[in-house]
Design a protein around this motif. Structure first.
Motif, PDB file in Angstrom:
ATOM      1  N   GLY A  16       0.820  -1.212   0.000  1.00 56.76           N
ATOM      2  CA  GLY A  16       0.000   0.000   0.000  1.00 56.76           C
ATOM      3  C   GLY A  16       0.847   1.251   0.000  1.00 56.76           C
ATOM      4  O   GLY A  16       0.571   2.208  -0.733  1.00 56.76           O
ATOM      5  N   TYR A  17       1.905   1.275   0.819  1.00 58.06           N
ATOM      6  CA  TYR A  17       2.813   2.421   0.830  1.00 58.06           C
ATOM      7  C   TYR A  17       3.535   2.558  -0.511  1.00 58.06           C
ATOM      8  O   TYR A  17       3.777   3.667  -0.987  1.00 58.06           O
ATOM      9  N   PHE A  18       3.871   1.429  -1.107  1.00 60.97           N
ATOM     10  CA  PHE A  18       4.505   1.465  -2.423  1.00 60.97           C
ATOM     11  C   PHE A  18       3.568   2.075  -3.460  1.00 60.97           C
ATOM     12  O   PHE A  18       4.000   2.839  -4.326  1.00 60.97           O
ATOM     13  N   MET A  19       2.280   1.761  -3.387  1.00 61.25           N
ATOM     14  CA  MET A  19       1.303   2.311  -4.335  1.00 61.25           C
ATOM     15  C   MET A  19       1.170   3.821  -4.173  1.00 61.25           C
ATOM     16  O   MET A  19       1.016   4.549  -5.162  1.00 61.25           O
ATOM     17  N   ILE A  20       1.229   4.313  -2.924  1.00 62.02           N
ATOM     18  CA  ILE A  20       1.170   5.757  -2.696  1.00 62.02           C
ATOM     19  C   ILE A  20       2.387   6.424  -3.332  1.00 62.02           C
ATOM     20  O   ILE A  20       2.267   7.462  -4.000  1.00 62.02           O
ATOM     21  N   LEU A  21       3.562   5.832  -3.154  1.00 64.64           N
ATOM     22  CA  LEU A  21       4.770   6.375  -3.773  1.00 64.64           C
ATOM     23  C   LEU A  21       4.712   6.292  -5.295  1.00 64.64           C
ATOM     24  O   LEU A  21       5.188   7.194  -5.996  1.00 64.64           O
ATOM     25  N   LEU A  22       4.109   5.232  -5.821  1.00 65.53           N
ATOM     26  CA  LEU A  22       3.976   5.079  -7.264  1.00 65.53           C
ATOM     27  C   LEU A  22       3.085   6.170  -7.850  1.00 65.53           C
ATOM     28  O   LEU A  22       3.412   6.762  -8.885  1.00 65.53           O
ATOM     29  N   VAL A  23       1.978   6.460  -7.194  1.00 65.29           N
ATOM     30  CA  VAL A  23       1.090   7.527  -7.671  1.00 65.29           C
ATOM     31  C   VAL A  23       1.811   8.871  -7.603  1.00 65.29           C
ATOM     32  O   VAL A  23       1.712   9.700  -8.516  1.00 65.29           O
ATOM     33  N   GLY A  24       2.553   9.112  -6.509  1.00 64.93           N
ATOM     34  CA  GLY A  24       3.332  10.337  -6.409  1.00 64.93           C
ATOM     35  C   GLY A  24       4.358  10.459  -7.520  1.00 64.93           C
ATOM     36  O   GLY A  24       4.571  11.542  -8.085  1.00 64.93           O
ATOM     37  N   ALA A  25       4.994   9.352  -7.873  1.00 61.69           N
ATOM     38  CA  ALA A  25       5.974   9.360  -8.958  1.00 61.69           C
ATOM     39  C   ALA A  25       5.312   9.636 -10.304  1.00 61.69           C
ATOM     40  O   ALA A  25       5.853  10.379 -11.138  1.00 61.69           O
ATOM     41  N   ILE A  26       4.138   9.077 -10.535  1.00 59.07           N
ATOM     42  CA  ILE A  26       3.404   9.326 -11.780  1.00 59.07           C
ATOM     43  C   ILE A  26       3.022  10.795 -11.882  1.00 59.07           C
ATOM     44  O   ILE A  26       3.121  11.413 -12.954  1.00 59.07           O
ATOM     45  N   ILE A  27       2.580  11.380 -10.767  1.00 52.29           N
ATOM     46  CA  ILE A  27       2.233  12.803 -10.757  1.00 52.29           C
ATOM     47  C   ILE A  27       3.472  13.645 -11.045  1.00 52.29           C
ATOM     48  O   ILE A  27       3.427  14.610 -11.824  1.00 52.29           O
ATOM     49  N   ALA A  28       4.592  13.301 -10.430  1.00 54.88           N
ATOM     50  CA  ALA A  28       5.828  14.062 -10.639  1.00 54.88           C
ATOM     51  C   ALA A  28       6.305  13.966 -12.091  1.00 54.88           C
ATOM     52  O   ALA A  28       6.717  14.979 -12.686  1.00 54.88           O
ATOM     53  N   VAL A  29       6.240  12.790 -12.686  1.00 55.91           N
ATOM     54  CA  VAL A  29       6.673  12.620 -14.074  1.00 55.91           C
ATOM     55  C   VAL A  29       5.745  13.377 -15.020  1.00 55.91           C
ATOM     56  O   VAL A  29       6.205  14.019 -15.974  1.00 55.91           O
TER      57      VAL A  29
END
Length: 139
Positions: A16-29
């Motif tokens: 779940g924490y990994f998914m939050i970081l993944l969404v943050g990375a998608i937003i940043a990219v």
């Protein structure tokens, strides 16, 4: 001794924490691609392309703020739980009420303070949109 299989799923919290970081990375990219690479440099060109670039960057920032706020509200808020006094309608009760198919509705075990029509056992619906949904979909 009862075996609790849900203890085996405790590692899913890390996912779940990994998914939050993944969404943050998608937003940043996406921010980097839209603002820094594509439309940000066009703000300096001047003319009509600069006006268009400003409009696109402004709309992008508004939508980005709304997306980020909505996502964090969903992730970090408690979703709630089903009240303890709710129970499913039994198939026999739904057949007696006139339904031809078994019902999947859930009702409150306590009487509702809202007025009911006939033998209906539905929770109180407040709001125009909720009434419209019930009317359109026949819930």
């Amino acid at each position: 001794m009862a075996l609790n299989l849900f203890k085996l799923c405790s590692g899913l919290r890390v996912l779940g924490y990994f998914m939050i970081l993944l969404v943050g990375a998608i937003i940043a990219v996406s921010y980097y691609a839209v603002v820094v690479l594509a439309w940000g440099p066009r703000l300096l060109h001047g003319g009509m392309i600069s006006v268009l670039a400003f409009f696109i960057v402004a709309v992008f920032h508004v939508l980005l703020v709304l997306l980020t706020w909505s996502y964090f509200m969903v992730v970090f808020r408690d979703p709630g739980s089903v009240p303890g006094n709710w129970k499913p309608i039994l198939d026999e009760e739904s057949m007696e009420a006139g339904g031809s198919m078994p019902s999947q509705q859930y009702v409150s075990a306590q009487p509702s303070s809202c007025p009911t029509e006939g033998m209906e056992r539905r929770p109180c619906v407040r709001g125009v949109f909720s009434r419209w949904i019930i009317t359109v979909f026949g819930l």
